[in-house]
Design a protein around this motif. Sequence first.
Motif, PDB file in Angstrom:
ATOM      1  N   ALA A  57       0.753  -1.286   0.021  1.00  0.00           N
ATOM      2  CA  ALA A  57       0.106  -0.085  -0.030  1.00  0.00           C
ATOM      3  C   ALA A  57       0.838   1.172  -0.066  1.00  0.00           C
ATOM      4  O   ALA A  57       0.161   2.489  -0.228  1.00  0.00           O
ATOM      5  N   ALA A  58       2.099   1.243   0.331  1.00  0.00           N
ATOM      6  CA  ALA A  58       3.035   2.215   0.289  1.00  0.00           C
ATOM      7  C   ALA A  58       4.363   1.807  -0.003  1.00  0.00           C
ATOM      8  O   ALA A  58       4.842   0.738  -0.022  1.00  0.00           O
ATOM      9  N   SER A  59       5.143   2.876  -0.244  1.00  0.00           N
ATOM     10  CA  SER A  59       6.896   2.512  -0.583  1.00  0.00           C
ATOM     11  C   SER A  59       7.727   2.538   0.635  1.00  0.00           C
ATOM     12  O   SER A  59       8.825   2.166   0.341  1.00  0.00           O
ATOM     13  N   TRP A  60       7.175   2.706   1.761  1.00  0.00           N
ATOM     14  CA  TRP A  60       8.049   2.553   2.952  1.00  0.00           C
ATOM     15  C   TRP A  60       7.466   2.114   4.064  1.00  0.00           C
ATOM     16  O   TRP A  60       6.222   1.896   4.089  1.00  0.00           O
ATOM     17  N   THR A  61       8.123   1.840   5.107  1.00  0.00           N
ATOM     18  CA  THR A  61       7.733   0.807   6.159  1.00  0.00           C
ATOM     19  C   THR A  61       6.589   1.093   6.919  1.00  0.00           C
ATOM     20  O   THR A  61       5.587   0.342   7.095  1.00  0.00           O
ATOM     21  N   SER A  62       6.678   2.497   7.558  1.00  0.00           N
ATOM     22  CA  SER A  62       5.416   2.725   8.459  1.00  0.00           C
ATOM     23  C   SER A  62       3.896   2.613   7.922  1.00  0.00           C
ATOM     24  O   SER A  62       2.988   2.097   8.292  1.00  0.00           O
ATOM     25  N   PRO A  63       3.730   3.207   6.781  1.00  0.00           N
ATOM     26  CA  PRO A  63       2.337   3.327   6.151  1.00  0.00           C
ATOM     27  C   PRO A  63       1.991   1.914   5.559  1.00  0.00           C
ATOM     28  O   PRO A  63       0.989   1.721   5.665  1.00  0.00           O
ATOM     29  N   SER A  64       3.108   1.089   5.168  1.00  0.00           N
ATOM     30  CA  SER A  64       2.671  -0.153   4.185  1.00  0.00           C
ATOM     31  C   SER A  64       2.208  -1.185   5.357  1.00  0.00           C
ATOM     32  O   SER A  64       1.167  -2.021   5.423  1.00  0.00           O
ATOM     33  N   ILE A  65       3.240  -1.123   6.442  1.00  0.00           N
ATOM     34  CA  ILE A  65       2.837  -2.021   7.615  1.00  0.00           C
ATOM     35  C   ILE A  65       1.472  -1.572   8.233  1.00  0.00           C
ATOM     36  O   ILE A  65       0.677  -2.408   9.089  1.00  0.00           O
ATOM     37  N   ALA A  67      -1.142  -0.033   7.262  1.00  0.00           N
ATOM     38  CA  ALA A  67      -2.067  -0.533   6.181  1.00  0.00           C
ATOM     39  C   ALA A  67      -2.351  -1.926   6.373  1.00  0.00           C
ATOM     40  O   ALA A  67      -3.514  -2.479   6.426  1.00  0.00           O
ATOM     41  N   MET A  68      -1.166  -2.893   6.351  1.00  0.00           N
ATOM     42  CA  MET A  68      -1.421  -4.393   6.625  1.00  0.00           C
ATOM     43  C   MET A  68      -2.058  -4.646   8.032  1.00  0.00           C
ATOM     44  O   MET A  68      -2.909  -5.517   8.002  1.00  0.00           O
ATOM     45  N   PHE A  69      -1.865  -3.820   8.972  1.00  0.00           N
ATOM     46  CA  PHE A  69      -2.259  -3.988  10.523  1.00  0.00           C
ATOM     47  C   PHE A  69      -3.693  -3.748  10.434  1.00  0.00           C
ATOM     48  O   PHE A  69      -4.427  -3.993  11.239  1.00  0.00           O
ATOM     49  N   THR A  70      -4.095  -2.680   9.776  1.00  0.00           N
ATOM     50  CA  THR A  70      -5.501  -2.117   9.988  1.00  0.00           C
ATOM     51  C   THR A  70      -6.463  -2.322   8.765  1.00  0.00           C
ATOM     52  O   THR A  70      -7.446  -1.734   8.851  1.00  0.00           O
ATOM     53  N   SER A  71      -6.071  -2.651   7.472  1.00  0.00           N
ATOM     54  CA  SER A  71      -6.935  -2.680   6.464  1.00  0.00           C
ATOM     55  C   SER A  71      -7.536  -1.399   5.972  1.00  0.00           C
ATOM     56  O   SER A  71      -8.220  -1.371   5.499  1.00  0.00           O
ATOM     57  N   ARG A  72      -6.265  -0.450   6.425  1.00  0.00           N
ATOM     58  CA  ARG A  72      -6.904   0.945   5.804  1.00  0.00           C
ATOM     59  C   ARG A  72      -5.666   1.371   4.966  1.00  0.00           C
ATOM     60  O   ARG A  72      -4.631   1.166   4.906  1.00  0.00           O
ATOM     61  N   TYR A  73      -6.122   2.177   3.859  1.00  0.00           N
ATOM     62  CA  TYR A  73      -5.115   2.833   2.919  1.00  0.00           C
ATOM     63  C   TYR A  73      -4.184   3.766   3.807  1.00  0.00           C
ATOM     64  O   TYR A  73      -4.959   4.525   4.867  1.00  0.00           O
ATOM     65  N   PRO A  74      -2.852   4.147   3.560  1.00  0.00           N
ATOM     66  CA  PRO A  74      -2.035   5.071   4.257  1.00  0.00           C
ATOM     67  C   PRO A  74      -2.700   6.362   4.442  1.00  0.00           C
ATOM     68  O   PRO A  74      -2.464   7.076   5.665  1.00  0.00           O
ATOM     69  N   ALA A  75      -3.389   6.690   3.316  1.00  0.00           N
ATOM     70  CA  ALA A  75      -3.897   8.254   3.598  1.00  0.00           C
ATOM     71  C   ALA A  75      -4.873   8.505   4.719  1.00  0.00           C
ATOM     72  O   ALA A  75      -5.023   9.528   5.230  1.00  0.00           O
ATOM     73  N   SER A  76      -5.693   7.463   4.942  1.00  0.00           N
ATOM     74  CA  SER A  76      -6.608   7.507   5.906  1.00  0.00           C
ATOM     75  C   SER A  76      -5.922   7.186   7.269  1.00  0.00           C
ATOM     76  O   SER A  76      -6.608   7.668   8.323  1.00  0.00           O
ATOM     77  N   LEU A  77      -4.617   6.809   7.310  1.00  0.00           N
ATOM     78  CA  LEU A  77      -3.981   6.649   8.601  1.00  0.00           C
ATOM     79  C   LEU A  77      -3.243   7.871   8.914  1.00  0.00           C
ATOM     80  O   LEU A  77      -2.756   7.884  10.080  1.00  0.00           O
ATOM     81  N   GLU A  78      -3.100   8.599   7.954  1.00  0.00           N
ATOM     82  CA  GLU A  78      -2.449   9.988   8.057  1.00  0.00           C
ATOM     83  C   GLU A  78      -0.788   9.678   8.490  1.00  0.00           C
ATOM     84  O   GLU A  78      -0.119  10.689   9.139  1.00  0.00           O
ATOM     85  N   ILE A  79      -0.311   8.637   7.950  1.00  0.00           N
ATOM     86  CA  ILE A  79       1.116   8.608   7.614  1.00  0.00           C
ATOM     87  C   ILE A  79       1.597   8.998   6.557  1.00  0.00           C
ATOM     88  O   ILE A  79       1.697   7.988   5.527  1.00  0.00           O
ATOM     89  N   GLN A  80       2.045  10.057   6.657  1.00  0.00           N
ATOM     90  CA  GLN A  80       2.255  10.733   5.117  1.00  0.00           C
ATOM     91  C   GLN A  80       3.552  11.146   4.691  1.00  0.00           C
ATOM     92  O   GLN A  80       4.271  11.290   3.670  1.00  0.00           O
ATOM     93  N   ASN A  81       4.337  11.278   6.056  1.00  0.00           N
ATOM     94  CA  ASN A  81       6.001  11.712   5.696  1.00  0.00           C
ATOM     95  C   ASN A  81       6.739  11.239   6.903  1.00  0.00           C
ATOM     96  O   ASN A  81       6.245  10.898   7.808  1.00  0.00           O
ATOM     97  N   MET A  82       8.009  11.357   6.716  1.00  0.00           N
ATOM     98  CA  MET A  82       8.880  11.126   8.000  1.00  0.00           C
ATOM     99  C   MET A  82       8.641  11.817   9.158  1.00  0.00           C
ATOM    100  O   MET A  82       9.151  11.471  10.205  1.00  0.00           O
ATOM    101  N   LYS A  83       7.815  12.943   9.076  1.00  0.00           N
ATOM    102  CA  LYS A  83       7.589  13.632  10.451  1.00  0.00           C
ATOM    103  C   LYS A  83       6.397  13.399  10.850  1.00  0.00           C
ATOM    104  O   LYS A  83       6.092  13.588  12.140  1.00  0.00           O
ATOM    105  N   GLN A  84       5.529  12.473  10.347  1.00  0.00           N
ATOM    106  CA  GLN A  84       4.084  11.818  10.831  1.00  0.00           C
ATOM    107  C   GLN A  84       4.362  10.300  10.513  1.00  0.00           C
ATOM    108  O   GLN A  84       3.797   9.611   9.743  1.00  0.00           O
TER     109      GLN A  84
END
Length: 227
Positions: A57-65, A67-84
């Motif tokens: 679902a994403a090209s880097w660790t935090s949003p992709s995992i 998304a895997m843990f929550t069944s949500r897209y990274p945009a809805s998780l609001e993990i958008q960059n290295m500061k968040q």
Amino acid sequence: GLSRASAEVKDKPNVILIVVDTLRFDHLGFAGYPRPVSPNLDRFAADSLICSNARTAASWTSPSIGAMFTSRYPASLEIQNMKQLRLDQRFVTMAELLKNSFYRTYAIVSHRFVDSEMGFAQGFDFMDEENCQGHSHISSKSITDKAQSFLKEGSQTPFFLFLHYFDPHYRFRLHDKFDYYPEYRGQIPRDGDISIEAIRSKAPGNKDDLKYIKALYDSEIRYTDHY
């Protein structure tokens, strides 16, 4: 009551989720890769269901995992960059769902991008973060040793075990037992790890360096597969 629910879950299956960070599907034997870097995964795959059209679902660790843990897209998780990076507690994770179903939940992780400070411990009874020591730390053996110790303890209830392996991520390191380009004589040092900056500066202009970088990556995959 609680005892009745515990009895009902007693015969449910244990769940082990193994995530290998930045492991390319097209560098695995069962996906057709010619270099023998994944014999253990290949044997596992031979008797497994393979989702060959799966995409992260994403090209880097935090949003992709996340998304895997929550069944949500990274945009809805609001993990958008290295500061968040933090996974907000309002999102329900698979660990929480299983814990609420009387599973014992245990995590062994190898990078801060999925550690408790980043919110990924929610739902876990315990998260082992001893191997969160940065990009150059070699962790596969320790992750597996810790997992085996957990399994040897046994459990009165079903368990969910999350294992996060990080070694194929840069920085790429040569493991002597798995050297796929011993004849390389270029500028990239053989006795140290290689940074992403080196990859960017050297690879575009030198096919031999690029070949060696790929060999280093495959050495990391084979090392991880070994453990």
